[in-house]
Structures are given as structure tokens and as C-alpha cells.
Write a protein that holds these residues in place. Structure first.
Motif, mmCIF file in Angstrom:
data_model
loop_
_atom_site.group_PDB
_atom_site.id
_atom_site.type_symbol
_atom_site.label_atom_id
_atom_site.label_comp_id
_atom_site.label_asym_id
_atom_site.label_seq_id
_atom_site.Cartn_x
_atom_site.Cartn_y
_atom_site.Cartn_z
ATOM 1 N N ILE A 1 1.153 -1.068 -0.543
ATOM 2 C CA ILE A 1 -0.010 -0.018 -0.153
ATOM 3 C C ILE A 1 0.566 1.356 0.292
ATOM 4 C CG2 ILE A 1 -1.678 1.243 1.133
ATOM 5 C CD1 ILE A 1 -2.583 -1.227 2.366
ATOM 6 N N ALA A 2 1.735 1.686 0.887
ATOM 7 C CA ALA A 2 2.835 2.537 1.182
ATOM 8 C C ALA A 2 3.619 2.609 -0.337
ATOM 9 C CB ALA A 2 3.437 2.220 2.111
ATOM 10 N N VAL A 3 4.368 1.507 -1.029
ATOM 11 C CA VAL A 3 4.841 2.290 -2.263
ATOM 12 C C VAL A 3 3.705 2.435 -3.294
ATOM 13 C CG1 VAL A 3 5.791 0.570 -3.912
ATOM 14 C CG2 VAL A 3 6.574 0.419 -1.855
ATOM 15 N N ASN A 4 3.260 1.356 -3.581
ATOM 16 C CA ASN A 4 1.810 2.164 -4.397
ATOM 17 C C ASN A 4 1.059 3.784 -3.958
ATOM 18 O OD1 ASN A 4 1.575 0.238 -6.624
ATOM 19 N ND2 ASN A 4 1.619 -0.931 -5.101
ATOM 20 N N LEU A 5 0.687 3.902 -2.765
ATOM 21 C CA LEU A 5 0.691 5.409 -2.036
ATOM 22 C C LEU A 5 1.761 6.757 -2.469
ATOM 23 C CD1 LEU A 5 -1.982 6.788 -0.248
ATOM 24 C CD2 LEU A 5 0.439 7.012 0.609
ATOM 25 N N ILE A 6 2.855 6.593 -2.092
ATOM 26 C CA ILE A 6 3.597 7.328 -2.827
ATOM 27 C C ILE A 6 3.466 8.052 -4.284
ATOM 28 C CG2 ILE A 6 6.234 7.904 -2.985
ATOM 29 C CD1 ILE A 6 4.730 7.155 -0.993
ATOM 30 N N ARG A 7 3.295 6.224 -5.262
ATOM 31 C CA ARG A 7 2.710 7.023 -6.912
ATOM 32 C C ARG A 7 1.959 7.362 -7.238
ATOM 33 N NH1 ARG A 7 2.572 1.349 -8.849
ATOM 34 N NH2 ARG A 7 3.409 1.536 -10.851
ATOM 35 N N THR A 8 0.678 7.837 -6.211
ATOM 36 C CA THR A 8 -0.487 8.726 -6.410
ATOM 37 C C THR A 8 -0.187 9.771 -6.369
ATOM 38 O OG1 THR A 8 -0.822 7.886 -4.440
ATOM 39 C CG2 THR A 8 -2.410 5.840 -6.103
ATOM 40 N N ARG A 9 -1.822 10.092 -6.799
ATOM 41 C CA ARG A 9 -1.796 11.959 -6.643
ATOM 42 C C ARG A 9 -1.491 12.452 -5.635
ATOM 43 N NH1 ARG A 9 -6.247 14.981 -8.308
ATOM 44 N NH2 ARG A 9 -6.612 15.581 -6.817
ATOM 45 N N TYR A 10 -2.008 11.608 -4.549
ATOM 46 C CA TYR A 10 -1.758 12.026 -2.971
ATOM 47 C C TYR A 10 -0.157 11.938 -2.940
ATOM 48 C CZ TYR A 10 -6.821 11.617 -3.515
ATOM 49 O OH TYR A 10 -8.188 11.305 -3.561
#
Lengths: 292, 355
Positions: free
Chosen positions: B194-203
Motif C-alpha cells: 500500500i505504502a509503495v503504491n500510495l507514493i506513486r499516486t497523486r496523493y
């Protein structure tokens, strides 16, 4: 009524203790804007240095005091040179964690050498200083603390206002690049302010040690009590630290006396949050907070 | 179609898509599979019970450290209250399990959500404060929460704490360390994902923009306050989730562990591991937990072998070494273990011209 007056006197004396112990913190913040989490440990180091010289080595009090002052001045210098100077211009979190790391180190060393017990200084204050006023007593140490607090305030007020080093310090605190371009030796100012702050801390530590006995845990926990005091008074104001200390001291004793003793420990932090929300620069601090 | 790639020797990326990819080459995927195999198939069966305990502690702390890194390392908001948030998670899980009879699978995420709400409350000062003022405000939050843990006796049991009974998932009891190992590390892998992918999103990109320059971020149309609050919420969710796992793992919680020292340990983990790096938080928690275990072993050894008095006098030196590690890392490798790891890797990649 008598209870109230006694609480008032207790609060005032506790407040002066906080005020005196906050001075070194404000000194460091004022010139280098470093939030010093090792403050309580600096207090403890000064107090223990004096303990070793006066109680263990049995030097005359004046000599012991002088050597402690010189020693802590040198200590502040060394700490700045070894640990803080490599971090000039680094991010805030790193500087904060560095002082936290220093605090843990110092505490470990002191516990290793002195253990967690309470040590006492030999008695040297004249008893004649104590005051009695009706049923309320003010012990002589508190009178001495009061005098020392006022003396600090005057000396450092004059130092910052008139001496060239004090003016350099203020200029560095105000705007570091501008001070650099005007030829202020910023690194020397940092070193000097840490040295002076360590000296002030040692003095406060000795005062605290006379009143409560010298104990590593107690003195280092005072380092955290300093935060509400300085935020209330304004981080960069020495006079504010005194008044903030008195307010927090009064608040603690009155809460302890009238509401509950357990709330006493947290009430400064609750006030701290409220102050930060309403007036982050404190009562007497420089208004330059950014709101982004 | 993926083609098998080797690591390039420099930055030859041509599109933003390449910039935000997690795996630069198929070797990365291969290594990840090998790592997962090691984690789930090999390690739990070759470790002694004591090693399993250490690994479980590392896993729990790593989850909290990842959350804290999202807040400090990526959003640039300092929190000194994460030890207390961890405690909020632990207490919520314990209370939900003992009073409301929540099952494990429900209690842990619920504890995360409650902690996220608490974290948002203590994130509210970000509306007006930043830098050191925020740091002091969260410090105050830590003390206030500690007070609540001790004083709200009806709910938290005061200084005596709460005893949590053994949890079970689908009828399998979680009392065994090896079973709990799987629970922790499945959560751990999901949380990292989740964390790794969260960083790639607009958020995530908004968080990084706020960290790098908050005024510019606001100028580009990022509503700073809500994003800071969101970051506090996500970060506290991680802390609360880890705290809930801790409560179930320890089976008994008291207010003592959730003090300022724990908050400092969490920050030490992400500083030593590397700010703004997810693998860094994992390295950091391995380092800190490993260091404190090794140090306590040394003191115990000295107590048993040498005379006991020596062991007791030497005990404070543990703290000293801990502090020294923090100070040395900040002065000599401020980017942490993640940077050391990167240097080692690029030495191999650029060999024989690694200068």
C-alpha cells in the motif's frame, strides 16, 4: 486563604525554578534556532560537575563553582564543535534527533558514573536569607533562586542589548545569510552561544540541585518541562521565559492543590497546545510565524 | 510485453511512467519473489523461538515505522507522538476485543481507523503550525495521551492494563509465535505494498510537493491543510494497526511501553533507515530492534559471567550506545541505511568503473 497563599508561594518558587532552567534553552534557540532536547542533560551535567568538585573533591565552594562554570563553558564549546557544526543548514528533524541522541548519550554516561540515586550538596547557603511572613515560609534557597533569576535577566538583557557579541548573536538569529554577508562570524557565534548556554544551564542545574538534590532522572525530565515554559513566554524572549516559567509554576501548583495531583503533570502540555493554536509565538516572542 | 532488462548505468528514462515504476528490471521482480519465499517458507522454519520473537517485534515496529516515514519522510511533518498513537491502537484493539467481543480480523483494522481519527485530531495544529512548533505540539500530544492511558481507568484499566485473550483466525489459534509470524508478515507485506503504491499516486506526489516546498505546493493548487491531515491520518492508521498487532501479540498491555521513548525509537528507526524511503524504514526497524536485543544480551551475559554488580553498572551504557548510534548516523550518513544499500548496489552495477 492560608492554603491559597501557601500555594501561591509554592507556585511562584516552582515557577522561578522553571524560569531559571529555561534560560539556557532560550539562549541556544535565540542564536542558532536549535530546539535543544538535551537541555535537561546539560543541567544535570553542570549539577554533577559541581557535586564532584564540592562534595567529593571537597574544594572550597567558590573555587568549585568557578571550575564548574569554566568546565561547562568548554563543554558547550566542544558539543557545538563536534556535533552541531556538521549539521548547519541541515533539515530540522535531523538537528532535533541529534540533540535527542546527545541527550540519551549524556544520560547513559551520567547513570553509568553516578547511578540513579539522589545526591546532596554540602550546605553552604546562609540561613539568614529565609523569609517568614505570617504562617508562610520561604526557604533561603528560593530567595537565592529569585535573586539569581533576576540577576540572570539583567546580565543577559544587557549582554544582548549592548555587547558586540550579543548583537552578533541577535543578528544571526534574525537572518543568518544577512549576518554572514555583513561579516559576522556565524560559526563563532554558534559556538559562543552554546558555550554560554551550557554555562547558564550549569548554574540552573546547581540551583535545582541545591533545592531538590541532584538526580539524573529528575533533572533530565525538567528538560521536557521547559517546552511549555518557553512556548508560553515566546521562544526567543528571555523575559518571556521568566514570566512563562512563573505562569506554568503557578498553574501546576494550583491544579495540584485544587483539582487533582495527577492532572498537575499534564496541565502545562494542555496549555501548551492551546497557546500553540491561539498564539504560537508566545506572549513575548517575535511575531513571524508563517501560515501556509 | 516485458523484455528482460539489465540495470542501466545512469538515468536514461524517457517517460514519467518509467520514473514511477517500482521495478526497473525483471531482476527486481525476481529478487522480490526470492525475498518473499525466504520470508514465508524458509525463515519461520529455521528460526529458534527467540529469533521468531525478535522477528515478530521487528515486523510490528516496521509497520509503524513505515507509517511514520510517510508522515516525516514524505510529507515533512514531524510527529513526536507516534509512540502514543501506537498505544492508542493497542488499547483500542484490546478494548474492542475484551469489551465488545470483536474478532481479531475486525478489531485490528478498527483500531487502525480509531487511531487515524485520533491522529487527525492531533494533526489539526498543522493548520497553523509547522516545523518546530508542530514538533512541540505533537510532543504535548504524546504527554496528553499518556495521561489518558493512565487516568481513564474505566476504559484502559489504568496502570494495571488490560489482558487480551488469545485471538484466532478461522479457528486457528494465534498463541503460537510461528502462526503469529505469518499474521504479522502478511500484514507487513500488504502495508508495504500500500505504502509503495500510495507514493506513486497523486496523493503521494502531493505529499512530496508539500515536503519540498509548501508554498509552491499551495500555489499549484494542492489544498495543503487537508493533505497534511490526510497524511497524519494515514500515518496514524499504520501506527494504530501495528499497535493492535502488538496488543494481540503481547496479550497484555500497560501504559508504560507507549511513552516518549517509543516515539523517539520510531523516529530513530526512520532516521537511521533513511528518511523518505520505504525499505529504509524496514532497515531501520531491523537495526534498532536488533541493536537493543544485542545490547541487552551483552548486559545479561556480563551479569551472568562477571559479577552482577558489573552488569548493573554497565546497563546504562546500553542507552549510551543507542544515543551514539543515532548521533553517528545523523553526522556521517544522514540519508541512512537506505543510502548505504544504494551505494553498495550501484557499486555492483557500475563495476568495474564504480567511482
Amino acid at each position: 486563604m492560608e492554603f491559597f497563599l501557601q500555594l501561591l508561594v509554592n507556585g511562584l518558587s516552582l515557577g522561578f525554578l522553571y524560569a531559571v532552567s529555561a534560560l539556557g534553552f532560550v539562549m541556544i534557540f535565540k542564536s542558532s534556532s536549535v530546539l535543544n532536547f538535551a537541555h535537561g542533560e546539560l543541567l544535570a551535567i553542570g549539577a554533577f560537575m559541581f557535586l564532584v568538585l564540592s562534595a567529593w573533591a571537597k574544594l572550597p565552594i567558590i573555587l568549585a563553582f568557578a571550575i564548574t562554570m569554566i568546565g561547562s563553558f568548554a563543554l558547550g564549546f566542544v558539543v557545538e564543535r563536534l556535533f552541531l557544526r556538521p549539521l548547519i543548514g541541515e533539515a530540522l528533524i535531523e538537528v532535533i534527533m541529534l540533540t535527542v541522541g546527545l541527550a540519551i548519550m549524556f544520560k547513559g554516561i551520567m547513570l553509568f558514573i553516578f547511578g540513579g540515586d539522589i545526591h546532596d550538596y554540602p550546605k553552604f547557603l546562609p540561613e539568614g536569607l529565609s523569609m517568614e511572613w505570617g504562617a508562610i515560609q520561604i526557604p533561603s534557597v528560593y530567595v537565592a533562586t529569585f535573586v539569581i533569576g533576576i540577576l540572570f535577566l539583567i546580565i543577559f538583557g544587557l549582554f544582548f542589548k549592548y555587547s558586540s557579541q550579543g548583537i552578533y548573536m541577535r543578528s544571526v538569529a534574525d537572518n543568518q545569510p544577512a549576518a554572514l554577508s555583513l561579516g559576522v562570524h556565524v560559526k563563532r557565534v554558534f559556538a559562543l552561544s552554546w558555550a554560554i548556554a551550557a554555562l547558564v544551564c550549569a548554574m540552573s542545574g546547581i540551583v535545582l540541585g541545591i533545592i531538590n538534590g541532584v538526580n539524573v532522572h529528575e533533572l533530565s525530565s525538567i528538560g521536557l518541562k521547559v517546552f511549555p515554559v518557553v512556548i508560553l513566554g515566546g521562544l526567543d524572549s528571555i523575559g518571556g521565559a521568566i514570566i512563562g516559567g512563573v505562569i506554568i509554576g503557578l498553574l501546576e501548583t494550583f491544579t495540584g492543590g485544587y483539582i487533582s495531583t495527577s492532572l498537575r503533570e499534564v496541565i502545562p502540555y494542555i496549555v501548551l497546545v492551546i497557546i500553540l493554536m491561539v498564539r504560537p509565538y508566545g506572549l513575548f516572542g517575535l511575531v513571524e510565524i508563517e501560515r501556509v | 510485453m516485458n523484455k528482460l532488462q539489465f540495470h542501466p548505468c545512469g538515468n536514461f528514462r524517457e517517460s514519467y511512467y518509467e520514473e514511477i515504476r517500482i521495478f526497473e528490471t525483471d531482476f527486481g521482480r525476481l529478487w522480490m519473489l526470492i525475498g518473499l519465499m525466504l520470508l514465508f517458507v524458509v525463515i519461520p522454519f529455521i528460526s529458534s523461538p527467540y529469533m521468531l520473537y525478535v522477528l515478530n517485534t521487528m515486523g510490528i515496529y516496521a509497520i509503524a515505522a513505515i507509517g511514520l516515514n510517510l508522515l516525516i519522510g514524505y510529507t515533512g511533518q514531524i510527529s513526536l507522538g507516534h509512540g502514543a498513537f501506537f498505544g492508542v491502537g493497542a488499547y483500542t484493539a484490546a478494548i474492542l476485543a475484551t469489551r465488545a467481543g470483536f474478532p481479531f480480523l475486525l478489531a485490528v483494522p478498527a483500531a487502525g481507523l480509531v487511531t487515524a481519527a485520533v491522529g487527525m485530531v492531533f494533526g489539526l495544529p498543522t493548520a497553523r503550525l509547522k516545523h518546530l512548533y508542530l514538533c512541540i505540539a505533537t510532543l504535548a500530544g504524546q504527554f496528553i495521551l499518556e495521561y489518558v492511558f493512565v487516568q481513564w481507568e474505566r476504559l484502559t484499566g489504568g496502570a494495571e492494563g488490560i489482558v487480551v485473550s488469545e485471538a484466532s483466525i478461522f479457528g486457528i489459534g494465534l498463541g503460537d509465535d510461528r502462526v503469529f509470524y505469518y499474521v504479522i508478515f502478511v500484514c507487513f507485506v500488504v502495508m508495504i505494498w500500500i505504502a509503495v503504491n500510495l507514493i506513486r499516486t497523486r496523493y503521494g506526489r502531493a505529499f512530496i510537493a508539500i515536503r519540498d516546498n509548501d508554498r509552491a505546493a499551495e500555489g499549484m493548487g494542492i489544498p495543503i491543510f487537508s493533505y497534511k491531515l490526510l497524511s497524519f491520518a494515514i500515518s496514524s492508521f499504520y501506527a494504530g494497526f501495528a499497535g493492535a498487532l502488538y496488543a494481540y501479540y503481547m496479550m497484555c498491555i500497560t501504559p508504560e511501553p507507549f511513552n516518549l521513548w517509543l516515539s523517539i525509537e520510531f523516529i530513530a528507526m526512520i532516521i537511521i533507515g533513511g528518511l523518505g524511503s520505504i525499505p529504509g524504514s524496514v532497515f531501520g526497524s531491523i537495526f534498532i530492534v536488533g541493536l537493543s536485543e544485542i545490547l541487552s544480551h551483552i548486559t545479561q551475559y556480563l551479569m551472568n559471567v562477571g559479577d552482577t554488580g558489573m552488569g548493573i553498572t554497565i546497563a546504562p551504557l546500553r542507552e549510551f550506545i543507542f544515543g551514539l548510534a543515532i548521533v553517528l548516523f545523523i553526522i556521517f550518513e544522514p540519508k541512512g541505511l537506505a543510502e548505504v544499500w544504494r551505494i553498495i548496489r550501484s557499486n555492483f552495477r557500475l563495476w568495474p568503473f564504480s567511482y
